[in-house]
Design a protein around this motif. Structure first.
Motif, PDB file in Angstrom:
ATOM      1  N   ILE A 223       1.011  -1.220   0.103  1.00 47.88           N
ATOM      2  CA  ILE A 223       0.111  -0.140  -0.140  1.00 47.88           C
ATOM      3  C   ILE A 223       0.860   1.206   0.114  1.00 47.88           C
ATOM      4  CG2 ILE A 223      -1.968  -0.954   1.138  1.00 47.88           C
ATOM      5  CD1 ILE A 223      -1.075   0.192   3.679  1.00 47.88           C
ATOM      6  N   LYS A 224       0.335   2.493  -0.129  1.00 46.14           N
ATOM      7  CA  LYS A 224       1.129   3.666  -0.195  1.00 46.14           C
ATOM      8  C   LYS A 224       0.642   4.354   0.918  1.00 46.14           C
ATOM      9  CE  LYS A 224       0.460   5.733  -4.450  1.00 46.14           C
ATOM     10  NZ  LYS A 224       0.215   6.492  -5.546  1.00 46.14           N
ATOM     11  N   VAL A 225       1.650   5.234   1.545  1.00 47.02           N
ATOM     12  CA  VAL A 225       1.433   6.178   2.790  1.00 47.02           C
ATOM     13  C   VAL A 225       1.429   7.789   1.872  1.00 47.02           C
ATOM     14  CG1 VAL A 225       3.821   5.968   3.511  1.00 47.02           C
ATOM     15  CG2 VAL A 225       1.892   6.754   4.973  1.00 47.02           C
ATOM     16  N   TYR A 226       0.782   8.527   2.234  1.00 42.44           N
ATOM     17  CA  TYR A 226       0.798   9.854   1.959  1.00 42.44           C
ATOM     18  C   TYR A 226       1.263  10.743   3.252  1.00 42.44           C
ATOM     19  CZ  TYR A 226      -1.359   9.304  -2.448  1.00 42.44           C
ATOM     20  OH  TYR A 226      -1.463   8.560  -3.687  1.00 42.44           O
ATOM     21  N   ALA A 227       0.883  10.591   4.407  1.00 47.41           N
ATOM     22  CA  ALA A 227       1.248  11.473   5.424  1.00 47.41           C
ATOM     23  C   ALA A 227       0.891  10.807   6.823  1.00 47.41           C
ATOM     24  CB  ALA A 227       0.528  12.766   5.378  1.00 47.41           C
ATOM     25  N   ALA A 228       1.840  11.264   7.689  1.00 49.00           N
ATOM     26  CA  ALA A 228       1.476  10.776   9.248  1.00 49.00           C
ATOM     27  C   ALA A 228       0.419  11.952   9.800  1.00 49.00           C
ATOM     28  CB  ALA A 228       2.721  10.884  10.086  1.00 49.00           C
ATOM     29  N   ALA A 229      -0.551  11.320  10.369  1.00 52.97           N
ATOM     30  CA  ALA A 229      -1.645  12.383  10.808  1.00 52.97           C
ATOM     31  C   ALA A 229      -1.051  13.027  12.477  1.00 52.97           C
ATOM     32  CB  ALA A 229      -3.079  11.813  11.078  1.00 52.97           C
ATOM     33  N   ASN A 230       0.261  13.506  12.339  1.00 54.45           N
ATOM     34  CA  ASN A 230       0.812  13.819  13.404  1.00 54.45           C
ATOM     35  C   ASN A 230       1.581  15.026  13.060  1.00 54.45           C
ATOM     36  OD1 ASN A 230       1.528  12.331  15.869  1.00 54.45           O
ATOM     37  ND2 ASN A 230       3.671  12.556  15.057  1.00 54.45           N
ATOM     38  N   LYS A 231       2.119  15.558  14.296  1.00 57.30           N
ATOM     39  CA  LYS A 231       2.739  16.954  13.996  1.00 57.30           C
ATOM     40  C   LYS A 231       3.985  16.642  13.325  1.00 57.30           C
ATOM     41  CE  LYS A 231       3.680  21.076  17.084  1.00 57.30           C
ATOM     42  NZ  LYS A 231       4.054  21.606  18.436  1.00 57.30           N
ATOM     43  N   ASN A 232       4.718  15.828  13.652  1.00 52.61           N
ATOM     44  CA  ASN A 232       6.051  15.448  13.293  1.00 52.61           C
ATOM     45  C   ASN A 232       6.104  14.289  12.679  1.00 52.61           C
ATOM     46  OD1 ASN A 232       7.041  17.668  14.956  1.00 52.61           O
ATOM     47  ND2 ASN A 232       6.611  16.470  16.758  1.00 52.61           N
ATOM     48  N   ARG A 233       7.213  13.888  11.986  1.00 55.33           N
ATOM     49  CA  ARG A 233       7.326  12.744  11.213  1.00 55.33           C
ATOM     50  C   ARG A 233       7.552  11.577  12.085  1.00 55.33           C
ATOM     51  NH1 ARG A 233      10.471  13.139   5.387  1.00 55.33           N
ATOM     52  NH2 ARG A 233       9.552  15.238   4.876  1.00 55.33           N
ATOM     53  N   LEU A 234       7.312  10.245  11.660  1.00 47.18           N
ATOM     54  CA  LEU A 234       7.265   9.255  12.630  1.00 47.18           C
ATOM     55  C   LEU A 234       8.643   8.409  12.439  1.00 47.18           C
ATOM     56  CD1 LEU A 234       3.873   7.837  11.796  1.00 47.18           C
ATOM     57  CD2 LEU A 234       4.648   9.581  13.677  1.00 47.18           C
ATOM     58  N   PRO A 235       9.227   8.056  13.446  1.00 45.92           N
ATOM     59  CA  PRO A 235      10.676   7.202  13.389  1.00 45.92           C
ATOM     60  C   PRO A 235      10.427   6.229  12.370  1.00 45.92           C
ATOM     61  CG  PRO A 235       9.985   7.704  15.612  1.00 45.92           C
ATOM     62  CD  PRO A 235       8.711   8.148  15.004  1.00 45.92           C
ATOM     63  N   SER A 236       9.171   5.782  12.565  1.00 47.20           N
ATOM     64  CA  SER A 236       9.248   4.225  11.888  1.00 47.20           C
ATOM     65  C   SER A 236       9.034   4.562  10.115  1.00 47.20           C
ATOM     66  CB  SER A 236       7.985   3.603  12.152  1.00 47.20           C
ATOM     67  OG  SER A 236       6.680   4.408  12.213  1.00 47.20           O
ATOM     68  N   LEU A 237       8.553   5.679  10.061  1.00 48.94           N
ATOM     69  CA  LEU A 237       8.437   6.020   8.426  1.00 48.94           C
ATOM     70  C   LEU A 237       9.171   7.483   8.262  1.00 48.94           C
ATOM     71  CD1 LEU A 237       4.596   5.285   8.079  1.00 48.94           C
ATOM     72  CD2 LEU A 237       6.557   4.073   7.083  1.00 48.94           C
ATOM     73  N   PRO A 238      10.392   7.642   8.492  1.00 45.66           N
ATOM     74  CA  PRO A 238      11.296   8.841   8.216  1.00 45.66           C
ATOM     75  C   PRO A 238      10.987   9.677   6.903  1.00 45.66           C
ATOM     76  CG  PRO A 238      12.657   6.989   8.135  1.00 45.66           C
ATOM     77  CD  PRO A 238      11.210   6.360   8.568  1.00 45.66           C
ATOM     78  N   ASN A 239      10.638   8.984   5.810  1.00 46.34           N
ATOM     79  CA  ASN A 239      10.351   9.513   4.433  1.00 46.34           C
ATOM     80  C   ASN A 239       9.121  10.073   4.042  1.00 46.34           C
ATOM     81  OD1 ASN A 239      13.176   8.962   4.100  1.00 46.34           O
ATOM     82  ND2 ASN A 239      12.595   6.664   3.527  1.00 46.34           N
ATOM     83  N   ARG A 287       8.743  -3.571  24.403  1.00 43.79           N
ATOM     84  CA  ARG A 287       8.893  -2.287  23.888  1.00 43.79           C
ATOM     85  C   ARG A 287       9.445  -2.190  22.421  1.00 43.79           C
ATOM     86  NH1 ARG A 287       7.754   1.078  28.394  1.00 43.79           N
ATOM     87  NH2 ARG A 287       8.572   2.869  27.420  1.00 43.79           N
ATOM     88  N   LYS A 288      10.456  -3.245  22.122  1.00 47.17           N
ATOM     89  CA  LYS A 288      11.036  -3.356  21.072  1.00 47.17           C
ATOM     90  C   LYS A 288      10.138  -3.734  19.898  1.00 47.17           C
ATOM     91  CE  LYS A 288      14.635  -5.983  18.888  1.00 47.17           C
ATOM     92  NZ  LYS A 288      15.242  -7.283  19.060  1.00 47.17           N
ATOM     93  N   ARG A 289       8.967  -4.757  20.115  1.00 46.80           N
ATOM     94  CA  ARG A 289       8.012  -5.185  19.122  1.00 46.80           C
ATOM     95  C   ARG A 289       7.103  -3.999  18.825  1.00 46.80           C
ATOM     96  NH1 ARG A 289       6.024 -10.045  19.426  1.00 46.80           N
ATOM     97  NH2 ARG A 289       4.344  -9.543  17.931  1.00 46.80           N
ATOM     98  N   LEU A 290       6.731  -3.188  20.030  1.00 46.48           N
ATOM     99  CA  LEU A 290       5.757  -2.109  19.659  1.00 46.48           C
ATOM    100  C   LEU A 290       6.527  -1.145  18.851  1.00 46.48           C
ATOM    101  CD1 LEU A 290       4.136  -1.770  23.293  1.00 46.48           C
ATOM    102  CD2 LEU A 290       3.265  -2.539  21.304  1.00 46.48           C
ATOM    103  N   ASP A 291       7.590  -0.794  19.067  1.00 47.57           N
ATOM    104  CA  ASP A 291       8.571   0.209  18.256  1.00 47.57           C
ATOM    105  C   ASP A 291       8.590  -0.331  16.667  1.00 47.57           C
ATOM    106  OD1 ASP A 291      11.952   1.109  17.625  1.00 47.57           O
ATOM    107  OD2 ASP A 291      10.304   2.424  18.206  1.00 47.57           O
ATOM    108  N   GLY A 294       5.637   0.917  15.200  1.00 48.04           N
ATOM    109  CA  GLY A 294       5.673   2.350  15.045  1.00 48.04           C
ATOM    110  C   GLY A 294       4.699   3.054  16.305  1.00 48.04           C
ATOM    111  N   ILE A 295       4.630   2.364  17.532  1.00 47.17           N
ATOM    112  CA  ILE A 295       3.877   2.842  18.620  1.00 47.17           C
ATOM    113  C   ILE A 295       4.773   2.547  19.842  1.00 47.17           C
ATOM    114  CG2 ILE A 295       1.482   2.477  17.767  1.00 47.17           C
ATOM    115  CD1 ILE A 295       1.373  -0.130  19.240  1.00 47.17           C
ATOM    116  N   SER A 296       4.211   3.183  20.753  1.00 50.58           N
ATOM    117  CA  SER A 296       5.015   2.854  22.021  1.00 50.58           C
ATOM    118  C   SER A 296       4.366   2.692  22.980  1.00 50.58           C
ATOM    119  CB  SER A 296       5.608   4.194  22.287  1.00 50.58           C
ATOM    120  OG  SER A 296       4.646   5.327  22.214  1.00 50.58           O
ATOM    121  N   ALA A 297       4.894   1.503  24.117  1.00 48.34           N
ATOM    122  CA  ALA A 297       4.393   1.321  25.565  1.00 48.34           C
ATOM    123  C   ALA A 297       4.281   2.514  26.296  1.00 48.34           C
ATOM    124  CB  ALA A 297       5.272   0.379  26.104  1.00 48.34           C
ATOM    125  N   VAL A 298       3.160   2.659  27.154  1.00 48.19           N
ATOM    126  CA  VAL A 298       3.139   3.527  28.043  1.00 48.19           C
ATOM    127  C   VAL A 298       4.273   3.507  29.195  1.00 48.19           C
ATOM    128  CG1 VAL A 298       0.728   3.901  27.521  1.00 48.19           C
ATOM    129  CG2 VAL A 298       1.481   2.353  29.462  1.00 48.19           C
TER     130      VAL A 298
END
Ligand code: MLT
Length: 331
Positions: A223-239, A287-291, A294-298
């Motif tokens: 699939i293709k991705v257009y943007a992160a619905a986020n203020k900053n870029r995501l570490p899992s999708l730096p481009n 934490r590694k699997r969640l990373d 592209g998400i994080s443990a609390v």
């Protein structure tokens, strides 16, 4: 005053019966868990919620020493599976892993058979994660700026998948249509797992989903991705640009999953469940699997009943305003 023999023996036998049942409950609670546990994930297999639930079930069962089976009772934006947990025995053997729809379903469904606060005991928050805007591979726009103008000029022909009114994907899609001023054709599924299959097959055009369900498919070129619905870029999708970078405000959404038990679950059982969840969120492997999703443990401090209770209250107050403003009602 003389108490007749019969009254005396009745009182004594009643006292002994109550003491016996009380001791059974406390013994059961002390022995907890002494049989497999069911963790309900009220969305279909293959979605972001399913991935998170299976990860925590696998981790917590090692800590508790009893198997945890995941039950994907889905439908009606998670309210069917949630109702199942609400009416289950409050003994710690039926749990619910759920996100924002635990808050929004109260506004979405007039005849909800449970109350998200009154019928549940919060165990603790588990994860936080962003959302991304993805499309079928041959969707025409080449980048986020092209995407925005394409949506405005072709809106009546574009289909947007979600997991039902009040779900995370529905909220994100709603916010995207609001900020871009477009109305797309919404297609509901029992979870974004089945929606992703149709996206990869080209049966549906767009989806706004959590990274835990989509990053692997993006990296596999399905699939293709257009943007992160986020203020900053995501570490899992730096481009991948953030929606804020593309000049769009008001489309930053974060999705958290929390673990609940039915109201009335004994305190000592709740303490064991909260402790197991806290050990899981602190586990480097988890934490590694969640990373990788592209998400994080609390933090351990957030994996607590008080923190989840406050989080849910805040979501109920803020998100329902959004949905009511958008005049959305499921039935
Ligand atoms: C899922 O696991 O299918 C998603 O969390 C559904 C949603 O979009 O809320």
């Amino acid at each position: 005053m003389r108490i007749s023999y019969h009254v005396h023996s009745f009182l004594l036998s009643t006292f002994l019966a109550v003491a016996y049942f009380a001791s059974c409950i406390s013994v059961n609670a002390q022995e907890f868990p002494n049989k497999p546990i069911t963790m309900v994930m009220p969305y279909a297999p293959g979605g972001p919620g399913d991935a998170i639930t299976r990860l925590f079930a696998g981790s917590m069962q090692k800590i508790l020493g009893q198997q945890i089976n995941v039950d994907n009772t889905s439908g009606a934006s998670g309210s069917i599976g949630t109702a199942k947990v609400a009416r289950s025995k409050p003994d710690g053997y039926t749990l619910l892993m759920i996100h924002v729809s635990h808050a929004t379903n109260m506004a979405m469904y007039k005849n909800l058979s449970y109350h998200p606060v009154d019928d549940f005991e919060p165990i603790g928050l588990a994860t936080n994660g962003p959302m991304i805007i993805v499309a079928r591979n041959d969707f025409p726009p080449k980048d986020i700026n092209d995407f925005i103008s394409y949506l405005k000029s072709h809106q009546s022909t574009i289909s947007l998948a979600n997991a039902g009114v009040g779900s995370a994907s529905h909220l994100c899609g709603l916010m995207m249509m609001n900020v871009l001023g477009v109305k797309l054709n919404e297609i509901p599924y029992k979870g974004t797992g089945p929606a992703l299959i149709d996206l990869m097959g080209g049966q549906v055009d767009l989806l706004c989903d959590q990274t835990s369900g989509t990053v692997p498919s993006i990296k596999a070129g399905k699939i293709k991705v257009y943007a992160a619905a986020n203020k900053n870029r995501l570490p899992s999708l730096p481009n991948t640009p953030s929606i804020t970078e593309a000049g769009i405000k008001g489309l930053e959404i974060n999705i958290s999953f929390g673990l609940y038990a039915p109201k009335g679950t004994p305190k000592s059982v709740m303490e064991k469940l909260t402790s197991a969840l806290q050990q899981s969120v602190a586990d480097p492997e988890v934490r590694k699997r969640l990373d990788s999703m592209g998400i994080s443990a609390v933090s351990v401090e957030q994996a607590t009943p008080s923190y989840l209770r406050a989080h849910l209250k805040n979501e109920i107050e803020t998100l329902n305003v959004l949905l009511i403003k958008a005049d959305i009602q499921a039935n």
